[in-house]
Scaffold this active site. Structure first.
Site, PDB file in Angstrom:
ATOM      1  N   HIS A 115      34.149  41.450  33.194  1.00 44.37           N
ATOM      2  CA  HIS A 115      34.561  42.160  33.183  1.00 44.37           C
ATOM      3  C   HIS A 115      36.261  41.465  32.663  1.00 44.37           C
ATOM      4  CE1 HIS A 115      35.246  40.945  37.870  1.00 44.37           C
ATOM      5  NE2 HIS A 115      36.439  40.967  37.870  1.00 44.37           N
TER       6      HIS A 115
ATOM      7  N   ASP B  43      37.929  32.804  39.648  1.00 47.43           N
ATOM      8  CA  ASP B  43      36.908  32.259  39.448  1.00 47.43           C
ATOM      9  C   ASP B  43      37.032  31.397  37.720  1.00 47.43           C
ATOM     10  OD1 ASP B  43      34.317  30.121  39.470  1.00 47.43           O
ATOM     11  OD2 ASP B  43      33.298  31.264  40.603  1.00 47.43           O
TER      12      ASP B  43
ATOM     13  N   ARG C 134      48.499  39.915  31.690  1.00 40.71           N
ATOM     14  CA  ARG C 134      49.308  40.919  31.273  1.00 40.71           C
ATOM     15  C   ARG C 134      50.441  41.655  31.504  1.00 40.71           C
ATOM     16  NH1 ARG C 134      50.432  44.629  27.274  1.00 40.71           N
ATOM     17  NH2 ARG C 134      48.984  45.689  27.719  1.00 40.71           N
TER      18      ARG C 134
ATOM     19  N   HIS D 285      37.636  36.915  42.767  1.00 44.44           N
ATOM     20  CA  HIS D 285      36.272  36.750  42.340  1.00 44.44           C
ATOM     21  C   HIS D 285      35.195  36.423  43.672  1.00 44.44           C
ATOM     22  CE1 HIS D 285      38.054  36.187  38.379  1.00 44.44           C
ATOM     23  NE2 HIS D 285      37.662  37.928  38.820  1.00 44.44           N
TER      24      HIS D 285
ATOM     25  N   GLY E 279      36.442  45.183  40.866  1.00 41.94           N
ATOM     26  CA  GLY E 279      37.146  44.547  39.759  1.00 41.94           C
ATOM     27  C   GLY E 279      36.247  45.437  39.026  1.00 41.94           C
TER      28      GLY E 279
ATOM     29  N   ASP F  36      40.725  46.268  38.694  1.00 41.38           N
ATOM     30  CA  ASP F  36      41.563  45.713  38.682  1.00 41.38           C
ATOM     31  C   ASP F  36      42.543  46.877  37.430  1.00 41.38           C
ATOM     32  OD1 ASP F  36      40.588  43.072  39.051  1.00 41.38           O
ATOM     33  OD2 ASP F  36      39.345  43.381  37.717  1.00 41.38           O
TER      34      ASP F  36
ATOM     35  N   ASP G 281      39.530  43.321  31.849  1.00 38.07           N
ATOM     36  CA  ASP G 281      40.809  43.785  32.332  1.00 38.07           C
ATOM     37  C   ASP G 281      41.241  43.133  32.898  1.00 38.07           C
ATOM     38  OD1 ASP G 281      39.173  46.059  32.618  1.00 38.07           O
ATOM     39  OD2 ASP G 281      37.482  45.883  33.200  1.00 38.07           O
TER      40      ASP G 281
END
Length: 138
Positions: free
Chosen positions: A87, A80, A96, A8, A55, A60, A90
């Site tokens: 997002h 961050d 996950r 980030h 991203g 991402d 995402d």
């Protein structure tokens, strides 16, 4: 191994410090990054990095697609936690997928250092072993 580097905005200086400190290890692997993160790392280190979109523009998800195809071996994603990210869904999907496919992921500098030192010592060979076993069973 294939390694994704993501950070980030507030963490970009930190990922540059990590990439600079461990560039000899990183240089031995295929590197991928989201757009701006890849640019700042490449500019600072000269490392060859395949750059995806930023991203918020799907980078991402592009990394996530490689994870789901068993084409990503390690991720350093300096997040961050103090700033809301537009997002965030995402980001959560990427985390996950890392869990689903057993891809080691570092979300802070301390864990990134442990993973990179482990990579250099051969402690992440299980990715090669597991990937090799899957190919034999297909």
């Amino acid at each position: 191994m294939k390694i994704a580097l993501i950070a980030h905005d507030a963490k970009k200086p930190e990922i540059v410090r990590i990439a600079t400190a461990y560039q000899e290890i990183l240089r031995q692997h295929e590197l991928y990054a989201t757009g701006h993160t890849g640019k700042v790392i490449s500019d600072a280190t000269g490392l060859k990095i395949h750059r995806f979109n930023s991203g918020p523009l799907g980078g991402d998800q592009q990394v996530g697609a490689l994870i789901s195809e068993n084409q990503m071996d390690l991720i350093i994603f300096l997040r961050d936690p103090l700033t809301a990210q537009p997002h965030e869904p995402d980001v959560n999907a990427l985390l996950r997928l890392s869990d689903v496919y057993d891809v080691p992921i570092a979300t802070n500098a301390g864990t990134a250092e442990v993973l990179l030192r482990g990579l250099a010592a051969g402690f992440l060979d299980f990715r090669t072993i597991v990937h090799g076993d899957e190919e034999k069973h297909e």
